[in-house]
Design an enzyme around this catalytic site. Structure first.
Site, mmCIF file in Angstrom:
data_model
loop_
_atom_site.group_PDB
_atom_site.id
_atom_site.type_symbol
_atom_site.label_atom_id
_atom_site.label_comp_id
_atom_site.label_asym_id
_atom_site.label_seq_id
_atom_site.Cartn_x
_atom_site.Cartn_y
_atom_site.Cartn_z
ATOM 1 N N ILE C 73 -8.395 6.176 2.032
ATOM 2 C CA ILE C 73 -7.366 5.886 1.032
ATOM 3 C C ILE C 73 -7.919 4.861 0.050
ATOM 4 O O ILE C 73 -7.639 4.916 -1.146
ATOM 5 C CB ILE C 73 -6.086 5.337 1.722
ATOM 6 C CG1 ILE C 73 -5.602 6.277 2.837
ATOM 7 C CG2 ILE C 73 -4.994 5.086 0.692
ATOM 8 C CD1 ILE C 73 -5.268 7.674 2.415
ATOM 9 N N LEU C 75 -7.481 1.506 0.291
ATOM 10 C CA LEU C 75 -6.556 0.378 0.129
ATOM 11 C C LEU C 75 -5.659 0.467 -1.105
ATOM 12 O O LEU C 75 -5.365 -0.552 -1.748
ATOM 13 C CB LEU C 75 -7.340 -0.947 0.112
ATOM 14 C CG LEU C 75 -8.194 -1.237 1.357
ATOM 15 C CD1 LEU C 75 -8.967 -2.533 1.166
ATOM 16 C CD2 LEU C 75 -7.324 -1.319 2.607
ATOM 17 N N ASN C 101 -0.128 -7.366 6.009
ATOM 18 C CA ASN C 101 -1.562 -7.141 6.177
ATOM 19 C C ASN C 101 -2.260 -7.399 4.843
ATOM 20 O O ASN C 101 -1.820 -6.935 3.792
ATOM 21 C CB ASN C 101 -1.783 -5.711 6.659
ATOM 22 C CG ASN C 101 -3.256 -5.358 6.829
ATOM 23 O OD1 ASN C 101 -4.027 -5.414 5.883
ATOM 24 N ND2 ASN C 101 -3.627 -4.984 8.039
ATOM 25 N N CYS C 134 -11.699 -2.536 6.998
ATOM 26 C CA CYS C 134 -11.506 -1.260 6.317
ATOM 27 C C CYS C 134 -12.854 -0.660 5.951
ATOM 28 O O CYS C 134 -13.638 -1.268 5.237
ATOM 29 C CB CYS C 134 -10.666 -1.427 5.052
ATOM 30 S SG CYS C 134 -10.488 0.153 4.185
HETATM 31 C C1 FMN Z 1 -4.108 6.875 6.209
HETATM 32 C C2 FMN Z 1 -4.396 5.564 6.858
HETATM 33 C C3 FMN Z 1 -4.339 4.392 6.106
HETATM 34 C C4 FMN Z 1 -4.625 3.180 6.684
HETATM 35 N N1 FMN Z 1 -4.542 2.040 5.929
HETATM 36 C C5 FMN Z 1 -4.786 0.831 6.499
HETATM 37 C C6 FMN Z 1 -4.657 -0.359 5.761
HETATM 38 O O1 FMN Z 1 -4.311 -0.350 4.596
HETATM 39 N N2 FMN Z 1 -4.942 -1.544 6.370
HETATM 40 C C7 FMN Z 1 -5.306 -1.599 7.679
HETATM 41 O O2 FMN Z 1 -5.538 -2.694 8.211
HETATM 42 N N3 FMN Z 1 -5.427 -0.478 8.423
HETATM 43 C C8 FMN Z 1 -5.178 0.738 7.866
HETATM 44 N N4 FMN Z 1 -5.279 1.871 8.628
HETATM 45 C C9 FMN Z 1 -5.684 1.774 10.028
HETATM 46 C C10 FMN Z 1 -4.483 1.817 10.980
HETATM 47 O O3 FMN Z 1 -3.631 0.727 10.759
HETATM 48 C C11 FMN Z 1 -4.939 1.853 12.433
HETATM 49 O O4 FMN Z 1 -5.663 0.673 12.703
HETATM 50 C C12 FMN Z 1 -5.822 3.030 12.751
HETATM 51 O O5 FMN Z 1 -5.381 4.185 12.079
HETATM 52 C C13 FMN Z 1 -5.907 3.358 14.245
HETATM 53 O O6 FMN Z 1 -4.649 3.652 14.795
HETATM 54 P P1 FMN Z 1 -4.082 5.165 14.981
HETATM 55 O O7 FMN Z 1 -5.129 5.942 15.695
HETATM 56 O O8 FMN Z 1 -2.810 5.007 15.730
HETATM 57 O O9 FMN Z 1 -3.878 5.678 13.595
HETATM 58 C C14 FMN Z 1 -4.996 3.115 8.048
HETATM 59 C C15 FMN Z 1 -5.040 4.283 8.795
HETATM 60 C C16 FMN Z 1 -4.754 5.499 8.229
HETATM 61 C C17 FMN Z 1 -4.837 6.729 9.073
#
Ligand code: FMN
Ligand code: FAD
Ligand code: FAD
Ligand code: FMN
Ligand code: FES
Ligand code: FES
Lengths: 316, 267, 316, 267
Positions: C73, C75, C101, C134
């Site tokens: 994405i 950020l 965050n 990230c």
């Molecule tokens: C589409 C998407 C966008 C994300 N955006 C952020 C973000 O902006 N900041 C962040 O710290 N983590 C972001 N993450 C990471 C998630 O918060 C999480 O740490 C990660 O997806 C693992 O967890 P999950 O397997 O349950 O998705 C994003 C994950 C996804 C899939």
């Protein structure tokens, strides 16, 4: 129809096709031969062999996960003597290349095992894959593979012992695989293979015990394919020696992905458990794919990833 | 190791599906290879989902019956894989690898009467064994224990001594106690126990056999990835052979089992 | 029936239950409110916010993988001014805890963003999660998260700026997460959260282009759960501050696994895309699970992993 | 943003399944919510596999028709997810999130005649639009192009100007040329193009609209994870708004689309 050239040559060794089976997922050939025309494979990487036989870890050794599995076999193997006396001679019956995978807990043991195989090598043994990346034993394994200096030292120690292929099998469990790839090249390896399994864990919520006896195990299967591709891509930019791509391959399309990002050969691991003939099936699928695309030489696919100019300009 | 092909992968059409007891579904499928080659005690390794990677691994099931060019398995409701498989409809296809593993050792001359001891859903490998024993004109008896009478899958078995935990059918108590009762009165000449059921019950069977100094063979279940000896994922600790420096040694349940003489293993 | 206590307190903040939604997977609350009773959640971690608004990366930003997905994405966010002016006030409507965050490309930017939020904080804002992990932007992100010294320096710089919770969100893309966990504790963080996504890649074999515009992306979903559990377990042994477990959670049983290995709270990420109400569903599943097991206090589950004596004796 | 609930997740029983053209399957399912709320141009996000994580994400499909408490989608054979969904049997259940996205902007007063331009399988969002236009007593025409005549899914449409690449039905040539022909002769008063089809064809439609200085709205398809604006995974580059320092700005197709005025986007 034009002839399709599926052969790949690395370090002077000609593989009839780029599809090998990965260490620890195909035994020593004898077990799978009922299900698979072994001579159709590009090559077989044998189960990691150590100086002495190893019984392996206590059960439970495997657990299914989402699109993958964890294992902690613990390098169960027959030991190098039985390996050269029984396993290699059997594998000579097949028209395919054999690569002996070696695991050990010290540079000395790696050298001894390699030397013993070298002295007793069979005619289709074309090289060694050095496992510095097994997450499931306390001695050796990852303690080598996560330390660039140790990988370098080990490669340098092994290099003079053989003229055959020397392949270092790297772990994905590092911040960056690039320095490892570069170190392998600098210290004389003919190729690197990656990835070994990814460190993972699973818990039985009823007993509150880890599902794998050694608490953590190695994750493999389709779940890790994206990780493996990223590591191969990273390594491809860090060295010029051939790369053998491993991780989650279950189809010809998966093989193409690895070739495009920079692997010259691939290994199929866990997928053999679902279908021990998958190597041959992927071979013919892959051949058809090339025919469809009018590609006559599989090697022309290697490292052909195209990144959009727009993204390159942004530094990607 | 024989040189002829012992087993293979076959897409097998489902010919029949029936529920034979609570949570137990029998699938009948066309597979001439398994039908012809499967010996009592062998199993097949079945893919829960063709073309998808979740669930990922094959699931092992004993060959429950064979006839003509078809074979049957019993599927007990256990988790996600068995849920999918039990829902397979007639006309759909299963991806089946087998037959695998070794047969029960029913040919030994060290026994005269085979005592088949079944706990709960452990019935699946017994009908073929009983059929073989009858064919071989061997003496045998069947002891079958379950929590209650709705759980018996006894369609292919005869001469059954039933027992139930709740007393709803046959002997009121454990199947092991039921066997002990008859061994106590010396009912069988040179018996050998063949047992399949929950681990605790198999342990009791081994203790019983030790007590009466009779042979006992147990059929084990461990998690399996390959079923054919290439993953080393299915070990059972063994008591046989020189202990290594590490003090442990294992058999592979898939290729060295699934059934073992009680002396071979640490259960 | 005895009262089940689902509350978890970390750093003096009482969460009504351990189930939070993860940054970037729940927007700013307003998008998901049609599908989810937001006030039922333990908390919401908002999408990473930076000083200026960021448009995010060029498409393609997401691709499905086996039991997971890759995203890049980049950020995309509204910037800290719109965040405090529009997003935080909206989130005040809900009876749940908000964690902001923050992502940035320099220590100074991290500090400025935090300071600006701190000065305008809404009443249910209980803390900050610092995204140093990230993988999808060139500036910042992983360049912090893979360097212990930088994480330490950043934590020290941020600590004096707030009395609210300071949580550092760590990446799994390191050889060992232990030194990071220890450094966070040593430099004053109230908690750590892990894991962010795993670096991965996917290739379109027809165009030979990466499927994600930035070549690599972040892998999330059930595929990475085993990796996340192993990292939480490793971190649990390396620090004493609370851990927030993240990675592949889709069920109450998954939550239990994370609690058992040592997480005090969890965050649900990608699963929200499949079902934006999953947080509440998991909450009630989890409550029933505790009732079944006769557990009256969710906190009693935390860090209760049992390892067999036999395996402990072998060093596991 | 309205304050009433616009969409929700519903387990929806499949009531009908029919193949309406080569590779195009229509599923009819019970879902009063979608049936009642869906406006022309909206879509639903459908889970290919309940309870399993491969395939993982929902798949978006336009709402093809609604009646009573049921709705329909057309599923074109594309990959693994659509293969599973297209094979759903009557009586089985779909997990459906919707309706999502914004309707076609058919209420604008800037046009008098709606020209519905359909390329291949892009038909799905058009029947509801045509129905609405009829209800609103608006003038409209339908141009429908396909490779050959076996590919038309025209059951719910009337007044169609057909075109085929192979000349097997209607105008021999592209659908855009067919529209151009009629625009050239000034057939329609104050027309607006509503177009859905392959990207190349939608680009041509935009060029055509620019040439004739008429409004044009295109319905886009991008990969989607959530469909509800929380993942930011479905951007389309936009030409509107101040360009930032980075020189790029995006719309989300799921919540700001799926249809956009041609001026809003860079296709
Ligand atoms: C589409 C998407 C966008 C994300 N955006 C952020 C973000 O902006 N900041 C962040 O710290 N983590 C972001 N993450 C990471 C998630 O918060 C999480 O740490 C990660 O997806 C693992 O967890 P999950 O397997 O349950 O998705 C994003 C994950 C996804 C899939
Ligand atoms: C040789 C052998 C013969 C068997 N015969 C039968 C039979 O005839 N009928 C029958 O109903 N079951 C039989 N089983 C058990 C059956 O294989 C498991 O119940 C089944 O694999 C569970 O899969 P699941 O997806 O439903 O469960 P899950 O718990 O979701 O499975 C998760 C993983 O654990 C494995 N697993 C879980 N329980 C067992 C188990 N008891 N044994 C082996 N692997 C397990 C699964 O294969 C899978 O890899 C046999 C097992 C073995 C080893
Ligand atoms: C708003 C909208 C409306 C749509 N309406 C229809 C319709 O009415 N009928 C129809 O047949 N198809 C429609 N599509 C396209 C449909 O969603 C894809 O064909 C489908 O997702 C492909 O899934 P798959 O698993 O078969 O393909 P795969 O290629 O295996 O899918 C892999 C991934 O890519 C995504 N993907 C692949 N192609 C597309 C695509 N064209 N658009 C969006 N995502 C894609 C999938 O969702 C999945 O996440 C629509 C798409 C959008 C965005
Ligand atoms: C059960 C099992 C045993 C393995 N044993 C070894 C081994 O002995 N030596 C080794 O180098 N790699 C071993 N591996 C790692 C594989 O060779 C391969 O690198 C890894 O599984 C990733 O590929 P895959 O996803 O295709 O399985 C093993 C993997 C599995 C699943
Ligand atoms: S299941 Fe693979 S060796 Fe037994
Ligand atoms: S699909 Fe998630 S924001 Fe559009």
């Amino acid at each position: 129809m034009r002839e399709i050239n599926m052969g790949v040559s690395i370090g002077g060794v000609e593989f009839q096709n780029p599809i090998l089976v990965a260490s620890g997922t195909y035994g020593y050939g004898s077990e799978a031969k009922d299900y698979c025309d072994i001579s159709g494979l590009g090559g077989i990487v044998t189960k990691s062999v150590s100086w002495k036989p190893r019984p392996g870890n206590y059960p439970r050794r495997i657990v299914e996960t989402a699109s993958g599995m964890l294992n902690s076999i613990g390098l169960a193997n027959v030991g190098v003597h039985a390996f050269v006396d029984e396993k290699l001679p059997y594998l000579e019956n097949f028209n395919t290349k054999i690569i002996a995978n070696i695991a050990a807990s010290s540079t000395e043991e790696y050298c001894n095992v390699l030397r013993h195989i070298e002295e007793n090598a069979s005619k289709n043994l074309v090289g060694y894959e050095i496992n510095v990346s097994c997450p499931n034993v306390k001695d050796g394994g990852l303690s080598f593979g996560t330390n660039v200096a140790r990988v370098e030292e080990l490669t340098k120690a092994l290099r003079p012992l053989t003229k055959k292929l020397l392949i270092i099998k790297l772990t994905p469990n590092v911040t960056s695989v690039a320095p490892f790839a570069a170190a392998c090249e600098a210290s004389g390896a003919d190729a690197i293979s990656l990835i070994n399994t990814v460190l993972g864990m699973s818990v039985d919520i009823h007993t509150r015990m880890p599902r794998i006896s050694t608490v953590t195990g190695g994750l493999s299967g389709p779940a890790i394919k994206p990780i493996a591709l990223a590591k191969v891509y990273e390594a491809r930019k860090a060295c010029t020696i051939p790369i053998i791509g491993i991780g989650g391959i279950t189809s010809a399309s998966d093989v193409m992905e690895f070739l495009i990002v920079g692997a010259s050969l691939v290994q199929i691991g866990t997928a053999n458990f679902i279908n021990p003939n998958i190597g041959n099936q992927i071979f013919s699928e892959l051949r058809n794919l090339l025919i469809d695309k009018g590609i006559v030489n599989i090697q022309d696919v290697v490292a052909t990833l195209k990144v959009a100019d727009q993204m390159k300009a942004l530094g990607w | 190791m024989q040189d002829t092909i012992r087993s293979q992968i076959q897409r097998s059409k489902v010919l029949g599906r029936r529920e034979i007891a609570r949570g137990l579904v029998v699938l009948k499928f066309q597979n001439s290879f398994v039908a012809e080659k499967a010996a009592p005690g062998q199993f097949v390794n079945v893919l829960p989902k063709i073309d998808f990677s979740d669930p990922f691994l094959r699931r092992p099931f004993s060959v429950y019956n064979t006839s003509g060019d078809s074979a049957e398995i019993i599927i007990q409701d256990h988790g996600r894989g068995t849920a999918i498989l039990a829902a397979t409809g007639i006309g759909e296809h299963l991806d089946i690898l087998g037959p695998l593993g070794n047969p029960w050792k029913y040919n030994e001359t060290t026994f005269e009467t085979a005592i088949l001891v079944i706990g709960g859903a452990g019935v699946a490998s017994m009908p073929l064994l009983a059929k073989q024993l009858e064919k071989d004109n061997k003496l045998y008896a069947v002891y079958y224990g379950a929590r209650n009478k709705s759980l018996f899958a006894d369609e292919y078995l005869r001469k059954i001594e039933y027992s139930t935990d709740d007393g709803s059918k046959g002997f009121h108590g454990s199947v092991i106690e039921n066997v002990r009762k008859d061994l106590n009165v010396g009912k069988y000449s040179k018996p050998k126990i063949f047992v399949c059921g929950p681990t605790g019950m198999m342990r009791s069977a081994i203790l019983l056999a030790n007590e009466f100094r009779i042979p006992c063979e147990v059929s084990l279940e461990t998690e399996m990835a390959c079923g054919i000896g290439i993953c080393q994922g299915c070990p059972v600790e063994t008591s046989i052979g020189e202990a290594e420096s590490t003090g442990r040694k294992f058999h592979l349940v898939c290729t060295q089992g699934p059934s073992f003489a009680k002396e071979q293993i640490v259960l």
